[in-house]
Design an enzyme around this catalytic site. Structure first.
Site, PDB file in Angstrom:
ATOM      1  N   ARG A 144      40.537  36.880  50.303  1.00 59.61           N
ATOM      2  CA  ARG A 144      39.975  36.003  49.278  1.00 59.61           C
ATOM      3  C   ARG A 144      40.609  36.305  47.917  1.00 59.61           C
ATOM      4  O   ARG A 144      41.424  37.198  47.786  1.00 59.61           O
ATOM      5  CB  ARG A 144      38.464  36.213  49.214  1.00 59.61           C
ATOM      6  N   LYS A 228      36.058  37.225  56.530  1.00 55.51           N
ATOM      7  CA  LYS A 228      36.610  37.276  55.166  1.00 55.51           C
ATOM      8  C   LYS A 228      37.032  38.696  54.799  1.00 55.51           C
ATOM      9  O   LYS A 228      36.516  39.681  55.359  1.00 55.51           O
ATOM     10  CB  LYS A 228      35.589  36.747  54.167  1.00 55.51           C
ATOM     11  N   LYS A 230      38.231  41.104  51.260  1.00 59.55           N
ATOM     12  CA  LYS A 230      38.204  41.027  49.786  1.00 59.55           C
ATOM     13  C   LYS A 230      38.849  42.243  49.139  1.00 59.55           C
ATOM     14  O   LYS A 230      38.534  43.379  49.505  1.00 59.55           O
ATOM     15  CB  LYS A 230      36.752  40.892  49.323  1.00 59.55           C
ATOM     16  N   CYS A 450      23.464  33.599  41.879  1.00 59.58           N
ATOM     17  CA  CYS A 450      24.334  32.751  42.715  1.00 59.58           C
ATOM     18  C   CYS A 450      23.851  31.308  42.594  1.00 59.58           C
ATOM     19  O   CYS A 450      22.753  31.062  42.098  1.00 59.58           O
ATOM     20  CB  CYS A 450      24.255  33.218  44.163  1.00 59.58           C
ATOM     21  N   CYS A 495      19.486  34.262  48.980  1.00 60.35           N
ATOM     22  CA  CYS A 495      19.438  34.734  50.363  1.00 60.35           C
ATOM     23  C   CYS A 495      20.090  36.121  50.410  1.00 60.35           C
ATOM     24  O   CYS A 495      20.655  36.563  49.411  1.00 60.35           O
ATOM     25  CB  CYS A 495      20.122  33.736  51.305  1.00 60.35           C
ATOM     26  N   CYS A 499      25.875  37.127  47.151  1.00 60.28           N
ATOM     27  CA  CYS A 499      26.999  36.536  46.401  1.00 60.28           C
ATOM     28  C   CYS A 499      27.060  36.953  44.933  1.00 60.28           C
ATOM     29  O   CYS A 499      28.134  36.975  44.353  1.00 60.28           O
ATOM     30  CB  CYS A 499      26.961  35.014  46.511  1.00 60.28           C
TER      31      CYS A 499
HETATM   32 FE1  SRM Z   1      29.368  34.064  48.750  1.00 54.00          FE
HETATM   33  C1  SRM Z   1      28.731  32.380  51.611  1.00 54.00           C
HETATM   34  C2  SRM Z   1      28.906  31.289  46.953  1.00 54.00           C
HETATM   35  C3  SRM Z   1      30.810  35.591  46.116  1.00 54.00           C
HETATM   36  C4  SRM Z   1      28.924  37.055  50.307  1.00 54.00           C
HETATM   37  N1  SRM Z   1      28.944  32.136  49.228  1.00 54.00           N
HETATM   38  C5  SRM Z   1      28.754  31.644  50.474  1.00 54.00           C
HETATM   39  C6  SRM Z   1      28.631  30.115  50.431  1.00 54.00           C
HETATM   40  C7  SRM Z   1      29.995  29.539  50.618  1.00 54.00           C
HETATM   41  C8  SRM Z   1      27.614  29.500  51.401  1.00 54.00           C
HETATM   42  C9  SRM Z   1      28.099  29.046  52.745  1.00 54.00           C
HETATM   43  O1  SRM Z   1      28.742  29.811  53.469  1.00 54.00           O
HETATM   44  O2  SRM Z   1      27.794  27.897  53.077  1.00 54.00           O
HETATM   45  C10 SRM Z   1      28.137  29.946  48.962  1.00 54.00           C
HETATM   46  C11 SRM Z   1      28.417  28.607  48.312  1.00 54.00           C
HETATM   47  C12 SRM Z   1      27.317  28.260  47.356  1.00 54.00           C
HETATM   48  C13 SRM Z   1      27.587  27.091  46.499  1.00 54.00           C
HETATM   49  O3  SRM Z   1      26.802  26.132  46.517  1.00 54.00           O
HETATM   50  O4  SRM Z   1      28.563  27.088  45.768  1.00 54.00           O
HETATM   51  C14 SRM Z   1      28.711  31.181  48.317  1.00 54.00           C
HETATM   52  N2  SRM Z   1      29.891  33.485  46.920  1.00 54.00           N
HETATM   53  C15 SRM Z   1      29.528  32.337  46.323  1.00 54.00           C
HETATM   54  C16 SRM Z   1      29.857  32.348  44.840  1.00 54.00           C
HETATM   55  C17 SRM Z   1      30.248  30.981  44.299  1.00 54.00           C
HETATM   56  C18 SRM Z   1      28.643  32.918  44.109  1.00 54.00           C
HETATM   57  C19 SRM Z   1      28.679  32.906  42.619  1.00 54.00           C
HETATM   58  O5  SRM Z   1      27.582  32.984  42.060  1.00 54.00           O
HETATM   59  O6  SRM Z   1      29.717  32.882  42.005  1.00 54.00           O
HETATM   60  C20 SRM Z   1      30.970  33.410  44.842  1.00 54.00           C
HETATM   61  C21 SRM Z   1      32.341  32.836  45.053  1.00 54.00           C
HETATM   62  C22 SRM Z   1      33.397  33.879  44.862  1.00 54.00           C
HETATM   63  C23 SRM Z   1      34.809  33.381  44.946  1.00 54.00           C
HETATM   64  O7  SRM Z   1      35.299  32.809  43.963  1.00 54.00           O
HETATM   65  O8  SRM Z   1      35.439  33.624  45.967  1.00 54.00           O
HETATM   66  C24 SRM Z   1      30.558  34.247  46.039  1.00 54.00           C
HETATM   67  N3  SRM Z   1      29.865  35.971  48.330  1.00 54.00           N
HETATM   68  C25 SRM Z   1      30.334  36.417  47.128  1.00 54.00           C
HETATM   69  C26 SRM Z   1      30.217  37.840  47.044  1.00 54.00           C
HETATM   70  C27 SRM Z   1      30.585  38.705  45.843  1.00 54.00           C
HETATM   71  C28 SRM Z   1      32.014  39.102  45.834  1.00 54.00           C
HETATM   72  O9  SRM Z   1      32.812  38.661  46.653  1.00 54.00           O
HETATM   73  O10 SRM Z   1      32.361  39.890  44.963  1.00 54.00           O
HETATM   74  C29 SRM Z   1      29.649  38.273  48.245  1.00 54.00           C
HETATM   75  C30 SRM Z   1      29.243  39.712  48.607  1.00 54.00           C
HETATM   76  C31 SRM Z   1      30.393  40.617  48.827  1.00 54.00           C
HETATM   77  C32 SRM Z   1      30.815  40.598  50.267  1.00 54.00           C
HETATM   78  O11 SRM Z   1      31.479  39.653  50.670  1.00 54.00           O
HETATM   79  O12 SRM Z   1      30.447  41.520  50.983  1.00 54.00           O
HETATM   80  C33 SRM Z   1      29.456  37.086  49.039  1.00 54.00           C
HETATM   81  N4  SRM Z   1      28.949  34.625  50.654  1.00 54.00           N
HETATM   82  C34 SRM Z   1      28.758  35.913  51.068  1.00 54.00           C
HETATM   83  C35 SRM Z   1      28.356  35.902  52.447  1.00 54.00           C
HETATM   84  C36 SRM Z   1      28.043  37.147  53.317  1.00 54.00           C
HETATM   85  C37 SRM Z   1      29.271  37.777  53.852  1.00 54.00           C
HETATM   86  C38 SRM Z   1      28.992  38.849  54.858  1.00 54.00           C
HETATM   87  O13 SRM Z   1      29.757  39.797  54.922  1.00 54.00           O
HETATM   88  O14 SRM Z   1      28.016  38.732  55.598  1.00 54.00           O
HETATM   89  C39 SRM Z   1      28.307  34.547  52.841  1.00 54.00           C
HETATM   90  C40 SRM Z   1      27.934  33.989  54.230  1.00 54.00           C
HETATM   91  C41 SRM Z   1      28.994  34.175  55.243  1.00 54.00           C
HETATM   92  O15 SRM Z   1      30.135  34.512  54.935  1.00 54.00           O
HETATM   93  O16 SRM Z   1      28.658  33.988  56.399  1.00 54.00           O
HETATM   94  C42 SRM Z   1      28.664  33.776  51.678  1.00 54.00           C
HETATM   95 FE1  SF4 Z   2      23.245  32.525  47.121  1.00 54.81          FE
HETATM   96 FE2  SF4 Z   2      22.995  33.137  49.702  1.00 54.81          FE
HETATM   97 FE3  SF4 Z   2      24.075  30.857  49.006  1.00 54.81          FE
HETATM   98 FE4  SF4 Z   2      25.381  33.133  48.534  1.00 54.81          FE
HETATM   99  S1  SF4 Z   2      24.929  32.287  50.503  1.00 54.81           S
HETATM  100  S2  SF4 Z   2      25.157  31.364  47.160  1.00 54.81           S
HETATM  101  S3  SF4 Z   2      23.652  34.518  48.109  1.00 54.81           S
HETATM  102  S4  SF4 Z   2      21.962  31.491  48.578  1.00 54.81           S
END
Ligand code: SRM
Ligand code: SF4
Length: 638
Positions: A144, A228, A230, A450, A495, A499
């Site tokens: 990523r 993913k 990172k 988030c 959740c 994120c």
């Molecule tokens: Fe995230 C999934 C938003 C950073 C862990 N994340 C999602 C999704 C795409 C939901 C989905 O799968 O349908 C969210 C979209 C929401 C929306 O409406 O936009 C989403 N994640 C975000 C963002 C936009 C949150 C924010 O407030 O900025 C961040 C986008 C970052 C980017 O530019 O790439 C974002 N997500 C993160 C982080 C923090 C980080 O990377 O520093 C994490 C935790 C760190 C990690 O990965 O361990 C994170 N997102 C997840 C997860 C759980 C991953 C796992 O290991 O289980 C999911 C769900 C999944 O992947 O199944 C997820």
């Molecule tokens: Fe927030 Fe969960 Fe959606 Fe990430 S996946 S944006 S933590 S509600």
């Protein structure tokens, strides 16, 4: 030689099959894009992520029996948060023309557009690429967006090196399939910055089976990663990238002359988890060792190859590299990486303590120019009444064409600013109602949420829309308990996926069930220690009653300069819970709630106390809730 796909006999998750059948991330996306439909199929949805897009629906508009209000979210890939002015202006226009009118800065230094209809997806992606941007690899089972501190310090070469290596690692791990350009640009190859020759060479070099010679993807193979992946690159002492949450973090090490020597390496962080599934957990990255500068790409490839070949492809909940390291232990992981690397990894070099830095406000950048960090509440760039951030940024970019960095805390940094332009830029911001970093509440400054509702399909609770109100309530409470001007790091998610990295906040709210959150406490203000779950479920209506005793205890028993997170960690949750159980609310009484005494039998009192202590809520509150529930039931029966 290793195969370009995993053996057909291996038990794998559904997504592995989708990747394998996709012909290099092409189908069924290419075909479905041409169809006159409102949304994509499940297989295409999974592949679209690799192209930087998620299918969502506006959950506010769900009506039973009617088709969902489908729309696409797009995420940019911009290492170190770099956004050239022409890209920013394009995003600004695309958000209005095709999106929901807002741009959202993410926690990994990207931008997201929400609300794009399927029929407009190609136009929007093509426009992003034509304006020096990309969405390729912003999502999906691959590397990523690579993070780096956003500070543009020209007199501190380590900062420049962090940008350079974030860029190069991003290039090294960019998917090589032609699918992206074929689908979104009709095969036209985008004009992109030249890759560093070391990166090109490293991609081809087969140190110990790290690459495949057949197929389009030398490093990933045609199955890509199990999940993913990172990475971040930072400098000693700067934890603006939350380095302990990453799969791989590199710390730039220079000599006294500022020349690059090598990198310290940390690996195995990750925050995603699932409620009530103990086998999923948050994990802080472990220190792994040190690598000379000439070997850094080979080491990154060796780590990728280890996770690629040994990561779990059967169970996606167990597929992140943190589980591999956890299951193997650090020693075995290091040994396996060394097999691919072809040499031993050296011991870690000593480093100063890491600190959280947000770079907000006006600063000298060390070459005569200045930079400006602008606080963006929860990353949402919008115009809303007197608050006109979107207008302000557009005007500044149109007039001054400044390079921009999205920060890891959803803020925006403009740099290379001629000091002569500072007054004009400040005047635009002031006219548009943008407060300086000293005028915003410190709780807001150090918080993140988030997006959650209404766009995120995984959200259980509100987050971005709820946090401002929650922070205001916490501010009121702090004032009332005599902690005026106190602040700490607060993060909220809808959740448990984490994120906005709530598990590294001093006070983390993690969406649990409708209007209820898990409460996480005890991380430090610089995000070097994980929080622990203090309360499984807190109704948001019980915010004050839950936090009041904790804050009062903090006020009474904190050490000099001790932060809230450090205090909770030192005192321990048993003590916090006991104090809470015996605490009688002063605020609720002061707010006019009359308290009356009711006697209970000794054994009921003992049981009540035990439950209150486990849950960390005052006994009086627990008794009130129990009686209320009983009275309600009686009314129902009567
Ligand atoms: Fe995230 C999934 C938003 C950073 C862990 N994340 C999602 C999704 C795409 C939901 C989905 O799968 O349908 C969210 C979209 C929401 C929306 O409406 O936009 C989403 N994640 C975000 C963002 C936009 C949150 C924010 O407030 O900025 C961040 C986008 C970052 C980017 O530019 O790439 C974002 N997500 C993160 C982080 C923090 C980080 O990377 O520093 C994490 C935790 C760190 C990690 O990965 O361990 C994170 N997102 C997840 C997860 C759980 C991953 C796992 O290991 O289980 C999911 C769900 C999944 O992947 O199944 C997820
Ligand atoms: Fe927030 Fe969960 Fe959606 Fe990430 S996946 S944006 S933590 S509600």
């Amino acid at each position: 030689m290793l195969p370009t796909s995993i053996p057909a006999t291996a038990k794998v998750s559904k997504v592995e099959g989708i990747k394998q059948r996709s012909h290099g991330l092409r189908e069924p996306v290419a075909t479905e894009l041409l169809q006159d439909t409102t949304h994509f199929s499940e297989d295409a949805i999974q592949l679209l992520k690799f192209h930087g897009s998620y299918q969502q629906d506006n959950r506010d508009n769900r009506v039973k029996g009617q088709e969902k209000d489908y729309q696409m979210m797009l995420r940019t890939r911009n290492p170190g948060g770099f956004i050239p002015p022409e890209l920013y202006l394009a995003l600004d226009q695309l958000a209005d023309e095709y999106g929901n009118g807002t741009i959202r800065a993410t926690t990994r230094q990207g931008f997201q557009l929400h609300g794009v209809l399927k029929k407009n997806l190609k136009t929007v992606i093509a426009a992003i690429v034509h304006h020096m941007g990309s969405t390729l690899g912003a999502c999906g089972d691959l590397n990523r967006n690579v993070m780096a501190p956003p500070a543009p310090y020209k007199h501190r070469p380590e900062y420049d090196l962090a940008w350079e290596y974030a860029n190069n690692i991003a290039d090294l791990l960019t998917p090589q399939t032609g699918a992206y350009y074929e689908i979104w640009l009709d095969g036209e190859k985008a004009i992109s910055a030249e890759e560093h020759p070391d990166v090109v060479a490293a991609r081809q070099r087969n140190g110990n089976r790290t690459i495949f010679h057949d197929g389009e993807e030398p490093i990933y193979g045609m199955q890509y990663m199990p999940r993913k992946f990172k990475c971040a690159v930072t400098v000693p002492g700067d934890n603006s990238v939350d380095l302990f949450s990453q799969d791989v973090s590199l710390v730039v090490l220079t000599n006294k002359k500022g020349e690059l020597q090598g990198f310290n390496l940390y690996a195995g962080g990750g925050l995603g988890r699932t409620h009530n599934k103990e086998e999923t957990f948050v994990r802080a990255a472990d220190p792994i060792g040190y690598v000379e500068k000439a070997d850094v790409y080979d080491l990154v490839k060796a780590i990728v190859a280890t996770q690629r070949d040994y990561g779990d492809r059967a169970d996606r909940r167990h597929a992140r590299m943190k589980y591999l390291i956890n299951d193997w232990g650090v020693e075995k992981f290091r040994t396996k990486v060394e097999e691919y690397f072809g040499k031993p990894i050296q011991p870690l070099q000593p480093l100063p303590a890491f600190k959280y830095l947000d770079f907000l406000g006006w600063h000298e950048q060390g070459d005569g120019n200045v930079f400006l960090g602008i606080s963006v509440e929860n990353g949402r760039v919008k115009d809303d009444g007197a608050f006109q951030l979107k207008t302000a940024l557009r005007e500044i970019e149109q007039k001054f064409a400044l390079p921009m960095r999205v920060t890891p805390h959803q803020n925006i940094l403009l740099y290379d600013i001629d000091p002569a332009h500072q007054p004009a830029i400040q005047a635009i911001l002031t006219r548009c109602g943008i407060k300086s970093e000293t005028d915003i509440d410190t709780l807001v400054r150090y918080s993140m949420a988030c997006p959650a509702m209404p766009t995120c399909g995984l959200a259980i609770t509100e987050s971005e829309r709820a946090l401002p109100g929650v922070l205001q309530r916490i501010r009121n409470l702090l004032d009332q308990v005599g902690l005026k001007d106190e602040h700490f790091v607060i993060r909220m998610t809808g959740c448990p996926n984490g994120c906005s990295r709530p598990y590294l906040a001093e006070l983390g709210f993690v969406g649990q069930s409708f209007e209820a959150y898990q409460l996480w406490l005890g991380a430090d203000p610089h995000q070097t220690r994980l929080a622990q779950v203090y309360m499984e479920k807190m109704s948001i209506h019980d915010l004050e009653v839950t936090l009041e005793p904790l804050l009062v205890m903090f006020k009474q028993q904190r050490q000099r300069h001790e932060s809230f997170g450090d205090f909770c960690h030192r005192i321990g949750f048993d003590q916090l819970r006991q104090f809470s159980a015996q605490y009688s609310s002063r605020i609720a009484t002061a707010n006019g709630r009359i308290r009356r005494r009711i006697g209970v039998r000794d054994e009921v009192y003992t049981e009540l106390k035990a439950i209150a202590t486990t849950q960390g809520i005052p006994m009086s509150e627990l008794a009130t809730r129990a009686i209320e529930a009983y009275v309600e039931r009686m009314k129902g029966e009567g």
